[in-house]
Structures are given as C-alpha cells and as structure tokens.
Design a protein around this motif. Structure first.
Motif, PDB file in Angstrom:
ATOM      1  N   MET A   1      53.624   7.772  24.890  1.00 30.39           N
ATOM      2  CA  MET A   1      53.679   8.996  25.644  1.00 30.39           C
ATOM      3  C   MET A   1      52.309   9.231  26.286  1.00 30.39           C
ATOM      4  N   ALA A   2      52.310   9.554  27.578  1.00 33.16           N
ATOM      5  CA  ALA A   2      51.064   9.793  28.299  1.00 33.16           C
ATOM      6  C   ALA A   2      50.474  11.137  27.887  1.00 33.16           C
ATOM      7  N   GLU A   3      49.160  11.127  27.744  1.00 32.88           N
ATOM      8  CA  GLU A   3      48.464  12.370  27.389  1.00 32.88           C
ATOM      9  C   GLU A   3      48.406  13.276  28.616  1.00 32.88           C
ATOM     10  N   LYS A   4      48.610  14.581  28.414  1.00 27.75           N
ATOM     11  CA  LYS A   4      48.594  15.542  29.508  1.00 27.75           C
ATOM     12  C   LYS A   4      47.162  15.711  30.023  1.00 27.75           C
ATOM     13  N   VAL A   5      47.008  15.637  31.349  1.00 28.51           N
ATOM     14  CA  VAL A   5      45.700  15.802  31.971  1.00 28.51           C
ATOM     15  C   VAL A   5      45.391  17.293  32.047  1.00 28.51           C
ATOM     16  N   PRO A   6      44.241  17.720  31.486  1.00 30.80           N
ATOM     17  CA  PRO A   6      43.905  19.137  31.553  1.00 30.80           C
ATOM     18  C   PRO A   6      43.638  19.575  32.991  1.00 30.80           C
ATOM     19  N   VAL A   7      44.162  20.735  33.346  1.00 30.01           N
ATOM     20  CA  VAL A   7      43.962  21.313  34.675  1.00 30.01           C
ATOM     21  C   VAL A   7      43.226  22.632  34.496  1.00 30.01           C
ATOM     22  N   LYS A   8      42.191  22.837  35.263  1.00 33.56           N
ATOM     23  CA  LYS A   8      41.431  24.084  35.255  1.00 33.56           C
ATOM     24  C   LYS A   8      41.690  24.800  36.574  1.00 33.56           C
ATOM     25  N   THR A   9      41.983  26.080  36.501  1.00 28.27           N
ATOM     26  CA  THR A   9      42.157  26.888  37.703  1.00 28.27           C
ATOM     27  C   THR A   9      40.978  27.832  37.815  1.00 28.27           C
ATOM     28  N   ILE A  10      40.302  27.776  38.966  1.00 27.14           N
ATOM     29  CA  ILE A  10      39.132  28.590  39.250  1.00 27.14           C
ATOM     30  C   ILE A  10      39.446  29.474  40.457  1.00 27.14           C
ATOM     31  N   MET A  11      39.156  30.772  40.328  1.00 25.66           N
ATOM     32  CA  MET A  11      39.343  31.712  41.436  1.00 25.66           C
ATOM     33  C   MET A  11      37.983  32.286  41.810  1.00 25.66           C
ATOM     34  N   ALA A  12      37.728  32.375  43.104  1.00 31.61           N
ATOM     35  CA  ALA A  12      36.520  33.015  43.622  1.00 31.61           C
ATOM     36  C   ALA A  12      36.948  34.253  44.401  1.00 31.61           C
ATOM     37  N   ILE A  13      36.242  35.350  44.176  1.00 33.23           N
ATOM     38  CA  ILE A  13      36.560  36.621  44.827  1.00 33.23           C
ATOM     39  C   ILE A  13      35.296  37.148  45.488  1.00 33.23           C
ATOM     40  N   LEU A  14      35.313  37.261  46.815  1.00 30.88           N
ATOM     41  CA  LEU A  14      34.220  37.884  47.545  1.00 30.88           C
ATOM     42  C   LEU A  14      34.538  39.357  47.706  1.00 30.88           C
ATOM     43  N   VAL A  15      33.567  40.203  47.396  1.00 29.94           N
ATOM     44  CA  VAL A  15      33.770  41.646  47.460  1.00 29.94           C
ATOM     45  C   VAL A  15      32.704  42.246  48.369  1.00 29.94           C
ATOM     46  N   GLU A  16      33.141  42.867  49.478  1.00 34.26           N
ATOM     47  CA  GLU A  16      32.238  43.613  50.353  1.00 34.26           C
ATOM     48  C   GLU A  16      32.273  45.074  49.924  1.00 34.26           C
ATOM     49  N   ASN A  17      31.274  45.823  50.320  1.00 33.72           N
ATOM     50  CA  ASN A  17      31.232  47.253  50.000  1.00 33.72           C
ATOM     51  C   ASN A  17      31.516  47.489  48.524  1.00 33.72           C
ATOM     52  N   ARG A  18      30.741  46.835  47.673  1.00 30.37           N
ATOM     53  CA  ARG A  18      30.970  46.885  46.232  1.00 30.37           C
ATOM     54  C   ARG A  18      31.121  48.304  45.699  1.00 30.37           C
ATOM     55  N   LYS A  19      30.327  49.221  46.207  1.00 24.42           N
ATOM     56  CA  LYS A  19      30.368  50.588  45.685  1.00 24.42           C
ATOM     57  C   LYS A  19      31.719  51.242  45.904  1.00 24.42           C
ATOM     58  N   GLU A  20      32.368  50.920  47.011  1.00 25.49           N
ATOM     59  CA  GLU A  20      33.681  51.490  47.307  1.00 25.49           C
ATOM     60  C   GLU A  20      34.831  50.653  46.761  1.00 25.49           C
ATOM     61  N   THR A  21      34.636  49.350  46.633  1.00 29.21           N
ATOM     62  CA  THR A  21      35.720  48.422  46.318  1.00 29.21           C
ATOM     63  C   THR A  21      35.779  47.998  44.852  1.00 29.21           C
ATOM     64  N   ALA A  22      34.652  48.008  44.181  1.00 32.00           N
ATOM     65  CA  ALA A  22      34.574  47.431  42.822  1.00 32.00           C
ATOM     66  C   ALA A  22      35.574  48.055  41.857  1.00 32.00           C
ATOM     67  N   GLU A  23      35.779  49.358  41.928  1.00 32.88           N
ATOM     68  CA  GLU A  23      36.688  50.010  40.988  1.00 32.88           C
ATOM     69  C   GLU A  23      38.128  49.522  41.169  1.00 32.88           C
ATOM     70  N   LYS A  24      38.542  49.330  42.422  1.00 34.59           N
ATOM     71  CA  LYS A  24      39.901  48.837  42.690  1.00 34.59           C
ATOM     72  C   LYS A  24      40.061  47.392  42.221  1.00 34.59           C
ATOM     73  N   VAL A  25      39.040  46.568  42.459  1.00 33.31           N
ATOM     74  CA  VAL A  25      39.069  45.178  42.007  1.00 33.31           C
ATOM     75  C   VAL A  25      39.132  45.147  40.476  1.00 33.31           C
ATOM     76  N   GLN A  26      38.304  45.960  39.833  1.00 32.42           N
ATOM     77  CA  GLN A  26      38.275  46.001  38.369  1.00 32.42           C
ATOM     78  C   GLN A  26      39.631  46.404  37.800  1.00 32.42           C
ATOM     79  N   LYS A  27      40.292  47.363  38.438  1.00 28.74           N
ATOM     80  CA  LYS A  27      41.605  47.809  37.960  1.00 28.74           C
ATOM     81  C   LYS A  27      42.616  46.663  37.996  1.00 28.74           C
TER      82      LYS A  27
END
Length: 92
Positions: A1-27
């Motif tokens: 039986m072949a060994e399962k190849v590990p897959v890593k998923t990476i997400m990048a999030i750019l946030v402009e206007n952090r002071k106005e947007t950060a709370e919504k992103v955090q939620k």
C-alpha cells in the motif's frame, strides 16, 4: 500500500485599512478557528508607527471545500485579498 503524501494548505490574507477591517477579519477567522492550525500576523511598524496594511499567513487543516469557502468569505470584505495553495512532496 502506498503511503499517503502529506499536503499542507497555506492561506495568505492581505488586509488594507487594518483599523477598520481587522475586527471583521478576526470575526471570520474565529468562526473558522477549527481549520486554523497555525497563524502568523505581520505588519510594518511599532507603537505610533503602525502600518495600515498587514499580512496574515495561515496553515489550514480540513478539506479543500472548507478552504475555498473561508477564502471566499474573506474576499467579500472590502480591503481584503485572500488566496491559498496546497504544497506537497512527491514520493519517488
């Protein structure tokens, strides 16, 4: 039986206007917290000199459909751009 190849998923999030947007992103990230294995937040500056833009890098668990749904929710926010990729090593 072949060994399962590990897959890593990476997400990048750019946030402009952090002071106005950060709370919504955090939620959204809190609501999807069970998918987030690792989180790294970056922005330039300290104290009085904080930049108004930031970058969040996530290592995700779960399935590709969940990753897409999270990405779509983040991209609906004004001033937010999210994308993700899967990384793996081919076994030879």
């Amino acid at each position: 039986m072949a060994e399962k190849v590990p897959v890593k998923t990476i997400m990048a999030i750019l946030v402009e206007n952090r002071k106005e947007t950060a709370e919504k992103v955090q939620k959204i990230l809190t609501g999807w917290g069970c998918l987030i294995k690792t989180r790294l937040g970056l922005h330039d500056g300290v104290l009085d000199n904080c930049s108004d833009a930031g970058l969040i890098v996530l290592e995700l668990v779960g399935n590709p459909e969940q990753h897409k749904e999270l990405c779509d929710k983040l991209n609906k926010l004004p001033g937010v751009k999210a994308d993700y990729m899967e990384l793996s090593f081919d076994q030879k």
